[in-house]
Design a protein around this motif. Structure first.
Motif, PDB file in Angstrom:
ATOM      1  N   VAL A 182       0.824  -1.196   0.000  1.00 44.64           N
ATOM      2  CA  VAL A 182       0.000   0.000   0.000  1.00 44.64           C
ATOM      3  C   VAL A 182       0.863   1.253   0.000  1.00 44.64           C
ATOM      4  O   VAL A 182       0.549   2.226  -0.643  1.00 44.64           O
ATOM      5  N   ARG A 183       1.987   1.219   0.724  1.00 43.05           N
ATOM      6  CA  ARG A 183       2.864   2.383   0.797  1.00 43.05           C
ATOM      7  C   ARG A 183       4.098   2.164  -0.061  1.00 43.05           C
ATOM      8  O   ARG A 183       4.506   1.034  -0.281  1.00 43.05           O
ATOM      9  N   ALA A 184       4.687   3.256  -0.507  1.00 43.05           N
ATOM     10  CA  ALA A 184       5.927   3.198  -1.268  1.00 43.05           C
ATOM     11  C   ALA A 184       6.875   4.224  -0.676  1.00 43.05           C
ATOM     12  O   ALA A 184       6.440   5.258  -0.187  1.00 43.05           O
ATOM     13  N   TYR A 185       8.173   3.943  -0.710  1.00 42.92           N
ATOM     14  CA  TYR A 185       9.093   4.907  -0.138  1.00 42.92           C
ATOM     15  C   TYR A 185      10.486   4.826  -0.740  1.00 42.92           C
ATOM     16  O   TYR A 185      10.884   3.821  -1.298  1.00 42.92           O
ATOM     17  N   ALA A 186      11.219   5.926  -0.604  1.00 43.70           N
ATOM     18  CA  ALA A 186      12.645   5.997  -0.896  1.00 43.70           C
ATOM     19  C   ALA A 186      13.312   6.307   0.432  1.00 43.70           C
ATOM     20  O   ALA A 186      12.794   7.094   1.214  1.00 43.70           O
ATOM     21  N   THR A 187      14.444   5.698   0.708  1.00 46.55           N
ATOM     22  CA  THR A 187      15.025   5.830   2.039  1.00 46.55           C
ATOM     23  C   THR A 187      16.515   6.157   2.017  1.00 46.55           C
ATOM     24  O   THR A 187      17.217   5.778   1.096  1.00 46.55           O
ATOM     25  N   SER A 188      16.947   6.873   3.029  1.00 47.87           N
ATOM     26  CA  SER A 188      18.363   7.101   3.302  1.00 47.87           C
ATOM     27  C   SER A 188      18.655   6.526   4.675  1.00 47.87           C
ATOM     28  O   SER A 188      17.864   6.701   5.602  1.00 47.87           O
ATOM     29  N   THR A 189      19.792   5.849   4.814  1.00 45.35           N
ATOM     30  CA  THR A 189      20.113   5.178   6.069  1.00 45.35           C
ATOM     31  C   THR A 189      21.452   5.665   6.612  1.00 45.35           C
ATOM     32  O   THR A 189      22.413   5.800   5.863  1.00 45.35           O
ATOM     33  N   LEU A 190      21.482   5.899   7.908  1.00 45.43           N
ATOM     34  CA  LEU A 190      22.716   6.225   8.621  1.00 45.43           C
ATOM     35  C   LEU A 190      23.043   5.005   9.469  1.00 45.43           C
ATOM     36  O   LEU A 190      22.488   4.798  10.533  1.00 45.43           O
ATOM     37  N   THR A 191      23.944   4.159   8.951  1.00 45.07           N
ATOM     38  CA  THR A 191      24.248   2.909   9.645  1.00 45.07           C
ATOM     39  C   THR A 191      25.086   3.173  10.894  1.00 45.07           C
ATOM     40  O   THR A 191      25.865   4.102  10.933  1.00 45.07           O
ATOM     41  N   GLY A 192      24.873   2.334  11.885  1.00 45.34           N
ATOM     42  CA  GLY A 192      25.647   2.445  13.116  1.00 45.34           C
ATOM     43  C   GLY A 192      25.210   3.567  14.030  1.00 45.34           C
ATOM     44  O   GLY A 192      25.938   3.948  14.940  1.00 45.34           O
ATOM     45  N   HIS A 193      24.026   4.117  13.808  1.00 47.63           N
ATOM     46  CA  HIS A 193      23.522   5.199  14.654  1.00 47.63           C
ATOM     47  C   HIS A 193      22.166   4.859  15.263  1.00 47.63           C
ATOM     48  O   HIS A 193      21.308   5.697  15.388  1.00 47.63           O
ATOM     49  N   GLY A 194      21.971   3.625  15.644  1.00 45.49           N
ATOM     50  CA  GLY A 194      20.723   3.220  16.273  1.00 45.49           C
ATOM     51  C   GLY A 194      20.742   3.452  17.770  1.00 45.49           C
ATOM     52  O   GLY A 194      21.770   3.821  18.337  1.00 45.49           O
ATOM     53  N   PHE A 195      19.614   3.193  18.419  1.00 42.52           N
ATOM     54  CA  PHE A 195      19.536   3.476  19.846  1.00 42.52           C
ATOM     55  C   PHE A 195      20.424   2.554  20.680  1.00 42.52           C
ATOM     56  O   PHE A 195      20.871   2.929  21.746  1.00 42.52           O
ATOM     57  N   LYS A 196      20.760   1.364  20.175  1.00 41.52           N
ATOM     58  CA  LYS A 196      21.673   0.481  20.913  1.00 41.52           C
ATOM     59  C   LYS A 196      23.130   0.889  20.730  1.00 41.52           C
ATOM     60  O   LYS A 196      23.999   0.393  21.416  1.00 41.52           O
ATOM     61  N   LYS A 197      23.398   1.792  19.807  1.00 45.54           N
ATOM     62  CA  LYS A 197      24.766   2.243  19.559  1.00 45.54           C
ATOM     63  C   LYS A 197      25.120   3.458  20.417  1.00 45.54           C
ATOM     64  O   LYS A 197      26.251   3.908  20.406  1.00 45.54           O
ATOM     65  N   GLY A 198      24.147   4.038  21.104  1.00 43.34           N
ATOM     66  CA  GLY A 198      24.413   5.198  21.943  1.00 43.34           C
ATOM     67  C   GLY A 198      24.745   6.452  21.160  1.00 43.34           C
ATOM     68  O   GLY A 198      25.492   7.307  21.628  1.00 43.34           O
ATOM     69  N   THR A 199      24.188   6.568  19.967  1.00 42.07           N
ATOM     70  CA  THR A 199      24.513   7.704  19.107  1.00 42.07           C
ATOM     71  C   THR A 199      23.275   8.530  18.786  1.00 42.07           C
ATOM     72  O   THR A 199      23.111   9.004  17.664  1.00 42.07           O
ATOM     73  N   ALA A 200      22.414   8.705  19.765  1.00 45.80           N
ATOM     74  CA  ALA A 200      21.157   9.415  19.532  1.00 45.80           C
ATOM     75  C   ALA A 200      21.385  10.846  19.060  1.00 45.80           C
ATOM     76  O   ALA A 200      20.715  11.323  18.150  1.00 45.80           O
ATOM     77  N   GLU A 201      22.344  11.534  19.637  1.00 48.58           N
ATOM     78  CA  GLU A 201      22.571  12.932  19.253  1.00 48.58           C
ATOM     79  C   GLU A 201      23.028  13.041  17.803  1.00 48.58           C
ATOM     80  O   GLU A 201      22.525  13.851  17.043  1.00 48.58           O
ATOM     81  N   GLY A 202      23.950  12.196  17.401  1.00 48.53           N
ATOM     82  CA  GLY A 202      24.429  12.228  16.018  1.00 48.53           C
ATOM     83  C   GLY A 202      23.334  11.906  15.023  1.00 48.53           C
ATOM     84  O   GLY A 202      23.227  12.530  13.973  1.00 48.53           O
ATOM     85  N   SER A 203      22.491  10.936  15.349  1.00 49.87           N
ATOM     86  CA  SER A 203      21.420  10.580  14.421  1.00 49.87           C
ATOM     87  C   SER A 203      20.360  11.670  14.373  1.00 49.87           C
ATOM     88  O   SER A 203      19.767  11.912  13.323  1.00 49.87           O
ATOM     89  N   ALA A 204      20.128  12.346  15.490  1.00 51.24           N
ATOM     90  CA  ALA A 204      19.148  13.443  15.490  1.00 51.24           C
ATOM     91  C   ALA A 204      19.621  14.594  14.614  1.00 51.24           C
ATOM     92  O   ALA A 204      18.840  15.158  13.846  1.00 51.24           O
ATOM     93  N   VAL A 205      20.897  14.933  14.685  1.00 52.00           N
ATOM     94  CA  VAL A 205      21.453  16.008  13.842  1.00 52.00           C
ATOM     95  C   VAL A 205      21.353  15.621  12.373  1.00 52.00           C
ATOM     96  O   VAL A 205      20.942  16.404  11.525  1.00 52.00           O
TER      97      VAL A 205
END
Length: 149
Positions: free
Chosen positions: A83-106
Motif C-alpha cells: 500500500v505504501r511506497a518509499y525511498a530511504t536514506s540510512t545512517l548505519t551504526g547510529h541506532g539506539f543500541k549504539k548510543g549515538t542518539a545525538e548524532g542521528s538526530a542532527v
C-alpha cells in the motif's frame, strides 16, 4: 515508540505538490541505524503509490544527491500489503543500541530540511498525471517482459 524503535512521521505541506498522493517524511531510529524515508500512501493501490514515487524520483533524480547529506536508496517498493511506497536514506551504526542518539538526530534534521527544501523549491505541478505516466511505462515494460510478448 514501538517494538522496532521510534519514529516521527510528518505529512508534507501543499507547497511540495505531494499532498494529494499522501506524501510524508519519516525519521525512524532502530537498534542498528537511523533512516529518513520519503513515503507515499495516499492513492488507492500499491501500484499507484509506487508509480507516484517513481514520478518523484524521476523529477528529482539529477538533483537529489547533492543537497541531501546522505545517499538515497533508489529502489522503489511497497510495504505490508504493497500500500505504501518509499525511498530511504540510512545512517548505519547510529541506532539506539549504539548510543549515538545525538548524532542521528542532527543527521535526521539535516536530511529532513534538505528534503523539504528540495521538494518545495521545485514542486511537481501535477503529480497525478506524472504518476499515471510512470504507471503506463511500468505496464508497458511488464508487457514486453512477458514470454512471447
Amino acid at each position: 515508540m514501538h517494538k522496532h524503535g521510534s519514529y516521527i512521521r510528518v505529512r508534507l505541506p501543499d507547497a511540495t505538490g505531494l499532498r494529494t498522493v499522501g506524501g510524508y517524511l519519516t525519521y525512524r531510529v532502530t537498534a542498528k541505524d537511523a533512516k529518513v524515508l520519503l513515503g507515499i500512501d495516499g492513492l488507492e493501490t500499491g501500484e499507484e503509490n509506487l508509480a507516484a514515487l517513481r514520478a518523484v524520483k524521476k523529477h528529482y533524480e539529477h538533483r537529489v544527491e547533492s543537497p541531501l547529506p546522505s545517499p538515497v536508496d533508489q529502489r522503489t517498493r511497497g510495504i505490508g500489503g504493497a500500500v505504501r511506497a518509499y525511498a530511504t536514506s540510512t545512517l548505519t551504526g547510529h541506532g539506539f543500541k549504539k548510543g549515538t542518539a545525538e548524532g542521528s538526530a542532527v543527521w535526521a534534521e539535516r536530511m529532513f530540511l534538505a528534503w523539504l527544501q528540495l521538494l518545495t523549491s521545485d514542486p511537481i505541478p501535477d503529480i497525478e498525471t506524472a504518476a499515471a505516466e510512470q504507471a503506463a511505462i511500468i505496464e508497458q515494460a511488464a508487457l514486453t517482459d512477458e514470454p512471447g510478448g
